[in-house]
Design a protein around this motif. Structure first.
Motif, PDB file in Angstrom:
ATOM      1  N   TYR A  26       0.815  -1.221   0.000  1.00 18.13           N
ATOM      2  CA  TYR A  26       0.000   0.000   0.000  1.00 18.13           C
ATOM      3  C   TYR A  26       0.845   1.267   0.000  1.00 18.13           C
ATOM      4  N   ASP A 205      -9.947 -10.926  -2.359  1.00 14.87           N
ATOM      5  CA  ASP A 205      -9.227 -10.341  -3.491  1.00 14.87           C
ATOM      6  C   ASP A 205      -8.067  -9.466  -3.041  1.00 14.87           C
ATOM      7  N   LEU A 212     -10.333 -10.639 -10.543  1.00 13.10           N
ATOM      8  CA  LEU A 212     -11.625 -10.258  -9.959  1.00 13.10           C
ATOM      9  C   LEU A 212     -12.757 -10.573 -10.938  1.00 13.10           C
ATOM     10  N   ALA A 227     -12.699  -6.953  -0.904  1.00 12.28           N
ATOM     11  CA  ALA A 227     -11.712  -6.215  -1.704  1.00 12.28           C
ATOM     12  C   ALA A 227     -10.668  -5.666  -0.748  1.00 12.28           C
ATOM     13  N   CYS A 228      -9.569  -6.396  -0.654  1.00 15.22           N
ATOM     14  CA  CYS A 228      -8.529  -6.085   0.327  1.00 15.22           C
ATOM     15  C   CYS A 228      -7.436  -5.236  -0.303  1.00 15.22           C
ATOM     16  N   GLY A 229      -7.132  -5.545  -1.558  1.00 17.25           N
ATOM     17  CA  GLY A 229      -6.084  -4.814  -2.254  1.00 17.25           C
ATOM     18  C   GLY A 229      -6.138  -5.157  -3.719  1.00 17.25           C
ATOM     19  N   VAL A 230      -5.493  -4.361  -4.535  1.00 20.70           N
ATOM     20  CA  VAL A 230      -5.521  -4.597  -5.979  1.00 20.70           C
ATOM     21  C   VAL A 230      -4.112  -4.389  -6.503  1.00 20.70           C
ATOM     22  N   GLU A 233      -3.128  -3.563  -9.979  1.00 16.33           N
ATOM     23  CA  GLU A 233      -3.527  -2.275 -10.537  1.00 16.33           C
ATOM     24  C   GLU A 233      -2.751  -1.104  -9.924  1.00 16.33           C
ATOM     25  N   GLY A 257     -15.066  -3.214  -0.046  1.00 15.05           N
ATOM     26  CA  GLY A 257     -13.723  -2.798   0.316  1.00 15.05           C
ATOM     27  C   GLY A 257     -13.616  -2.609   1.818  1.00 15.05           C
ATOM     28  N   PHE A 258     -12.428  -2.801   2.350  1.00 15.68           N
ATOM     29  CA  PHE A 258     -12.263  -2.593   3.793  1.00 15.68           C
ATOM     30  C   PHE A 258     -10.815  -2.217   4.088  1.00 15.68           C
ATOM     31  N   LEU A 259     -10.628  -1.584   5.226  1.00 15.68           N
ATOM     32  CA  LEU A 259      -9.290  -1.212   5.693  1.00 15.68           C
ATOM     33  C   LEU A 259      -9.133  -1.705   7.120  1.00 15.68           C
TER      34      LEU A 259
END
Lengths: 319, 319
Positions: A26, A205, A212, A227-230, A233, A257-259
């Motif tokens: 990140y 993911d 995805l 949706a943890c990270g991409v 991308e 999505g989450f943090l």
């Protein structure tokens, strides 16, 4: 460099000798300047050229002007990419008890990587026993733990990774039901159909893009995507792929999505559970540790080539 | 054609004179043969060339071999695109009391369109008073009701539609706070930024594609997207656009597909609430009614050109 107690009492400044630093994908988003990222990364302050970079890490207090910390305390918190950190008041820092476990665990399996896997799997995906779980970047810092938690919970788990050594490790050491090397596949939709002939209930993911899209195409009704990270991308927006929204509607798929920062309230729960699993040998800490502050840049860049197996950590100094 | 009571008692067959039939975009997905749609539309049996087409509608029983129905009963359920329906046992059919309201309401505001809006807004999006809501296809059968429910609930509501007559209607008749003609906009991300300078909390998506991408880019943290339909993609998959998953992660956005059939348990709640609103003049039934069975094909095709304003219904016969 000799560091002694030169901090004036009452200044609240703490000087920390850095021991282990967490290497996380990140951080690349903090280094970008395009507008979407700017607004998206309000939770992680941008890094500008010429400025020091901070990261989650473990250290030992060598001097303190803050009554909450004293020399010799082990701390975990935001430290710098360097040998020492001057921690100013207001910066996240806490003492910890290693509980007889390696100090490095604090930035991996017992730190944000572990909590991300735990919160994302249990809170976002709400698994049921017997459900079919797919994890991408499954030998990464978060993915390997998602798979291990899901197995312990009673799910069927398949992971994807980027080379055959990782695939073997997932199946042989970490207890995944199956795993595949996505670089050897030409049609990911067909690949997932092969591993999940009856469909996927949960997709954790970590990569985004084409994976995805393929996972959504293979999901069952009421499937959930965390949706943890991409990561695919982060460095190439052209890789974005659109999941078929017709599938999302008809199969009532949830993509969320989450943090991890939103889950500090479950940290104690997570810590107790994970320490128990570690002591019982039910869960493995998969670490990839490089040595020396000078190895940080290559360790960081290596994340985007899939160099790491498990949690990437740099050990800066011995305790 | 004269239809008399020629049904043998005990056959359970019911003959219905069709009065109103609902014209819905989802039917196009039943007519496709590509594989993704096939798997996606398990909930709506495919329609094959040469077969009759069924749809939600209102009718009157003219003959019955089923003890639950008798001649003269008003019914709502699956009827055919035609003058009469021979309803075989096992097909969804129920008697209803019009409660002094127009019969056509049963296939629109008091039917699946209304329940879709109600369940999607309240169950999927879980609005809070004062939140900012964006609705696409806002003058359509579902969109206009989402906006009206959200306004009554205390949200700020902006809708998009495809011509200026619709935009005026949303603002002047239906009480939307604002509305715009998306065909006059060249950069939907900038458009939504103009209407929601502080961001969107809830996006009720009826269209998919570029509008979904633009809405995600403009969402606040913890924003919710109800994926109700993707009409722009039904007839042209090339229109698919990928929302930025980096936004989804960092802003903890939830995108959730849903189908109205899963919400029959809230139907009585919805019906009571909506009838109260109608009687108090707090909600408007926006209907677009054509006449005659021969108008069904053009009414259906017109949905994909945005010809309809509000719920598209064909009146097949007088009661």
């Amino acid at each position: 460099m000799e560091v002694t107690n030169r901090v004036e009492p009452g200044t609240n400044v703490v000087i920390v000798k850095n021991l282990y630093v967490s290497i996380d994908p990140y951080q690349v988003n903090r280094m970008k300047s395009f507008s979407s990222s700017q607004s998206a990364t309000k939770n992680a302050v941008g890094v500008n050229p010429g400025e020091g970079i901070d990261a989650h890490g473990v250290g030992k207090v060598v001097a303190s002007g803050n009554t909450e910390f004293e020399k010799g305390d082990l701390i975990v918190g935001l430290i710098s990419w360097g040998d020492y950190t001057v921690v100013k008041p207001g910066v996240l820092l806490r003492k910890f008890d290693p509980l007889g476990l390696p100090l490095s665990y604090q930035v991996g399996i017992l730190g944000f990587s572990g909590l991300t896997a735990y919160a994302g799997l249990f809170d976002i995906c709400k698994p049921k026993k017997g459900e079919k779980v797919f994890v991408s970047a499954a030998s990464g810092s978060v993915g390997n733990l998602v798979g291990q938690y899901a197995k312990l919970f009673g799910c069927y788990v398949v992971g994807s990774a980027g080379n055959n050594e990782k695939v073997a490790l997932l199946k042989e050491k970490l207890g995944f039901d199956d795993a595949f090397n996505y670089k050897e596949e030409t049609d990911l939709k067909a690949t997932l159909k092969r591993y999940f002939p009856d469909g996927i209930d949960i997709y954790f993911d970590n990569v985004g893009a084409e994976m995805l899209d393929a996972a959504v195409a293979n999901m069952k009704a009421f499937g959930r995507v965390a949706a943890c990270g991409v990561i695919s991308e982060y460095t190439d927006v052209r890789k974005r792929a659109a999941p078929n929204m017709l599938d999302v509607v008809y199969k009532r798929i949830k993509i969320e999505g989450f943090l991890v920062v939103d889950y500090m309230n479950v940290y104690q729960d997570f810590l107790r559970t994970t320490c128990d699993h570690l002591r019982n040998g039910e869960i493995q800490a998969l670490e990839d540790i490089s040595n020396g502050v000078e190895s940080i840049p290559s360790a960081f860049a290596g994340l985007f080539c899939g160099d790491n197996i498990g949690k990437k950590i740099v050990q800066i100094a011995q305790e």
